[in-house]
Design a protein around this motif. Structure first.
Motif, mmCIF file in Angstrom:
data_model
loop_
_atom_site.group_PDB
_atom_site.id
_atom_site.type_symbol
_atom_site.label_atom_id
_atom_site.label_comp_id
_atom_site.label_asym_id
_atom_site.label_seq_id
_atom_site.Cartn_x
_atom_site.Cartn_y
_atom_site.Cartn_z
ATOM 1 N N ASN A 96 0.866 -1.187 0.000
ATOM 2 C CA ASN A 96 0.000 0.000 0.000
ATOM 3 C C ASN A 96 0.899 1.232 0.000
ATOM 4 O O ASN A 96 1.499 1.571 1.015
ATOM 5 N N ALA A 132 -2.675 5.255 -0.242
ATOM 6 C CA ALA A 132 -4.105 5.012 -0.007
ATOM 7 C C ALA A 132 -4.686 4.231 -1.179
ATOM 8 O O ALA A 132 -5.731 4.597 -1.721
ATOM 9 N N ASN A 133 -3.994 3.157 -1.569
ATOM 10 C CA ASN A 133 -4.458 2.392 -2.730
ATOM 11 C C ASN A 133 -5.011 1.020 -2.342
ATOM 12 O O ASN A 133 -5.062 0.115 -3.166
ATOM 13 N N ASP A 134 -5.440 0.850 -1.077
ATOM 14 C CA ASP A 134 -5.987 -0.449 -0.678
ATOM 15 C C ASP A 134 -7.286 -0.752 -1.427
ATOM 16 O O ASP A 134 -7.614 -1.915 -1.665
ATOM 17 N N TYR A 135 -8.042 0.288 -1.832
ATOM 18 C CA TYR A 135 -9.276 0.068 -2.601
ATOM 19 C C TYR A 135 -8.968 -0.536 -3.969
ATOM 20 O O TYR A 135 -9.792 -1.265 -4.535
ATOM 21 N N GLN A 170 -8.019 7.902 -1.102
ATOM 22 C CA GLN A 170 -8.895 6.731 -1.003
ATOM 23 C C GLN A 170 -10.035 6.835 -2.008
ATOM 24 O O GLN A 170 -10.602 7.899 -2.222
ATOM 25 N N HIS A 211 -15.509 -3.762 3.287
ATOM 26 C CA HIS A 211 -15.159 -2.395 3.686
ATOM 27 C C HIS A 211 -15.361 -2.251 5.192
ATOM 28 O O HIS A 211 -16.423 -2.582 5.720
ATOM 29 N N GLU A 216 -15.711 7.495 4.317
ATOM 30 C CA GLU A 216 -14.647 8.172 3.572
ATOM 31 C C GLU A 216 -13.259 7.877 4.122
ATOM 32 O O GLU A 216 -12.262 8.177 3.472
ATOM 33 N N THR A 230 -11.155 1.288 5.482
ATOM 34 C CA THR A 230 -10.144 0.475 4.798
ATOM 35 C C THR A 230 -10.813 -0.722 4.137
ATOM 36 O O THR A 230 -11.929 -1.115 4.495
ATOM 37 N N TYR A 231 -10.109 -1.301 3.172
ATOM 38 C CA TYR A 231 -10.607 -2.470 2.445
ATOM 39 C C TYR A 231 -9.737 -3.684 2.732
ATOM 40 O O TYR A 231 -8.532 -3.562 2.949
#
Length: 503
Positions: free
Chosen positions: A162, A165-168, A252, A440, A445, A448-449
């Motif tokens: 990660n 903020a690229n966990d999505y 995110q 989720h 907003e 985390t995923y």
């Protein structure tokens, strides 16, 4: 001093071009200069090697003639005198380099090519390759692999870094890389490397996404990795570039939005004028009929009502529509607390949510000027069914999250009751098993995923959240706030090779 006349006919050469020309000159001069006995091979430090990041010179940020120093792991441009790699070899005493495009090894500053079979493991990490036999029979093996640092890992069940903020995006990439036909298609670059698009077309703009996703899938399933995790840096750069910065890895985002965009963009990149069907559509595309009817106003009398019912505007209309995923509407959570003054966590069965698509249950949709009653009837089921549970609703002030728990079976979900008799003949046994579950957690907003993946080789479930990987019991899946689920139809066969793919 050079005269103005000389300057006019000898303009200054761009430094990057100059280094490239020097490199070509060096290559021609040293074409026969090879060695099988390099004294510096023991200086290679495999712990420092990381080929997941963009292939840019760390000094000039150029993509031309980039070499990786196999001692410190940094990238430098060029190989001839006055280049950054040459300077680094003299100043730091690091002598072994790998050309990241040609995958050839060189010793600097002596400038000869190194021929040694002990370096093949490095080439395999840079560019993992899989035979058709391995993809067909061995890729789903249950055997653990050992990274260079001694860490044990299961190919395919590998953590993704990660960056901010690229966990999505990570959870979507993890889920898609474990869809069997999609994975098998991208493990063999011959399936898509021959595709060409005309200049200026959308397919050409999206094709970098195809190549980067293929590279990521091969790295995730590499049984000979140096480390037990992978950085999706190059894939994320392609996402940012191809989406024109709609999706960022520093902010995110919403997992369903990027899943929808990736599927549609990869379909565009793989589609050609001769070949309309792609591996994306063969895996995920289904069809449904949408019946819509405008609702009569409440404040009218019986006579006016009868007159409007005969108008074409208020007649029911049917439209056939394809889909890549189905949106399941969660019931509204209770507004009030229970007797013990605690919030009740509402629950709903998956079968209740799927009744939306039985062709009988209608739902009212409001627009700014009219209300429409819609019914949905499934007419074609895909081999892999994606369900999206709509948890977020946006109003004027903020985004609200629905905490309803969806009760679902992990295996043997029968969709027969949601099909018409005609469709049942096409799908006599529409029974699905869960293969991926994206969850989720937290606030709408700032949450985390994480995702749950079924590993076919071992038959076990694993939870992946960025770099963290752990085994999980299937009974625990139903206790999570599921956001996206991917189901696999039992006994389905998806063709992975295209007719015009290279053998």
């Amino acid at each position: 001093m050079m005269s103005t006349t000389e300057e006019k006919y000898n303009p200054p050469v761009n430094q990057a071009v100059k280094r490239e020309l020097e490199d070509e000159f060096v290559d021609k001069r040293a074409v026969t200069k090879k060695s099988r006995q390099c004294p510096y091979l023991d200086t290679i430090n495999r712990h420092m090697l990381d080929f997941d990041f963009e292939k840019l010179c760390s000094v000039s940020l150029s993509r031309i003639n980039v070499y990786a120093c196999l001692v410190c792991g940094k990238y430098f441009q060029g190989r001839g005198p006055n280049t950054h790699a040459y300077t680094h070899s003299v100043s730091d005493g690091h002598h072994v380099y790998l050309n990241l495009q040609s995958l050839r090894f060189y010793c600097l500053p002596d400038n000869y090519e190194i021929i040694d079979s002990s370096l093949n493991d490095i080439i395999y990490v840079v560019n993992p390759t899989f035979t058709k036999e391995y993809i067909a029979k061995k890729v789903n093996q249950s055997k653990m692999s050992r990274a260079y640092d001694g860490t044990l890992y299961l190919p395919g069940i590998v953590g993704l870094n990660n960056i901010k903020a690229n966990d999505y995006c990570n959870v979507v990439l993890q889920a898609l890389s474990n869809i069997t036909p999609l994975r098998n298609y991208f493990l063999d670059p011959n399936n898509y490397s021959h595709i060409h698009h005309a200049p200026g077309t959308k397919g050409l703009a999206m094709f970098p996404l195809i190549t980067r996703f293929g590279e990521l899938v091969r790295k995730l399933w590499n049984p000979r990795n140096f480390k037990a995790h992978v950085s999706p840096h190059e894939m994320l750069q392609a996402v940012v570039s191809c989406s024109r910065k709609k999706f960022q890895f520093t902010v995110q985002g919403d997992a369903i939005q990027i899943l929808s965009w990736i599927l549609n963009s990869m379909h565009l990149g793989l589609k050609t004028p001769k070949r309309k069907s792609t591996i994306i559509y063969r895996c995920f595309r289904g069809t449904m009929n949408i019946y819509s009817q405008k609702i009569l106003p409440v404040e009218i009398d019986e006579k006016e009502r009868n007159r409007l019912l005969k108008c074409e505007e208020y007649q029911e209309k049917m439209e056939e529509s394809p889909f890549l995923y189905l949106t399941c509407d969660l019931p509204q959570p209770p507004l009030f607390k229970d007797e013990k003054k605690e919030n009740i966590i509402p629950q709903v069965s998956l079968y209740v949510l799927l009744s939306k698509f039985d062709g009988k249950t209608g739902k009212e949709y409001q627009t700014y000027k009219e209300n429409i009653l819609k019914r949905f009837q499934l007419t074609g089921l895909p081999p892999y069914l994606i369900l999206y549970h709509k948890r977020f609703t946006k109003n004027t002030f903020y985004i609200e999250k629905n905490p309803t728990i969806v009760n679902f079976p992990v295996k043997n979900i029968d969709l027969t009751e949601y099909l018409t008799e005609e469709v049942k003949q096409k799908h006599p046994e529409p029974i699905y098993d869960l293969v991926a579950n994206i969850v989720h957690d937290g606030e709408p907003e700032a949450g985390t995923y994480r995702c749950h993946i079924l590993h076919k080789g071992t038959g076990k479930w694993y939870e992946l959240q960025d770099l963290h990987v752990k085994e999980i019991e299937p009974q625990m899946l139903t206790l999570t706030e599921s956001y996206i689920q991917i189901y696999e139809m039992q006994n389905c066969v998806v063709k992975t090779h295209d007719k015009d793919a290279k053998a």
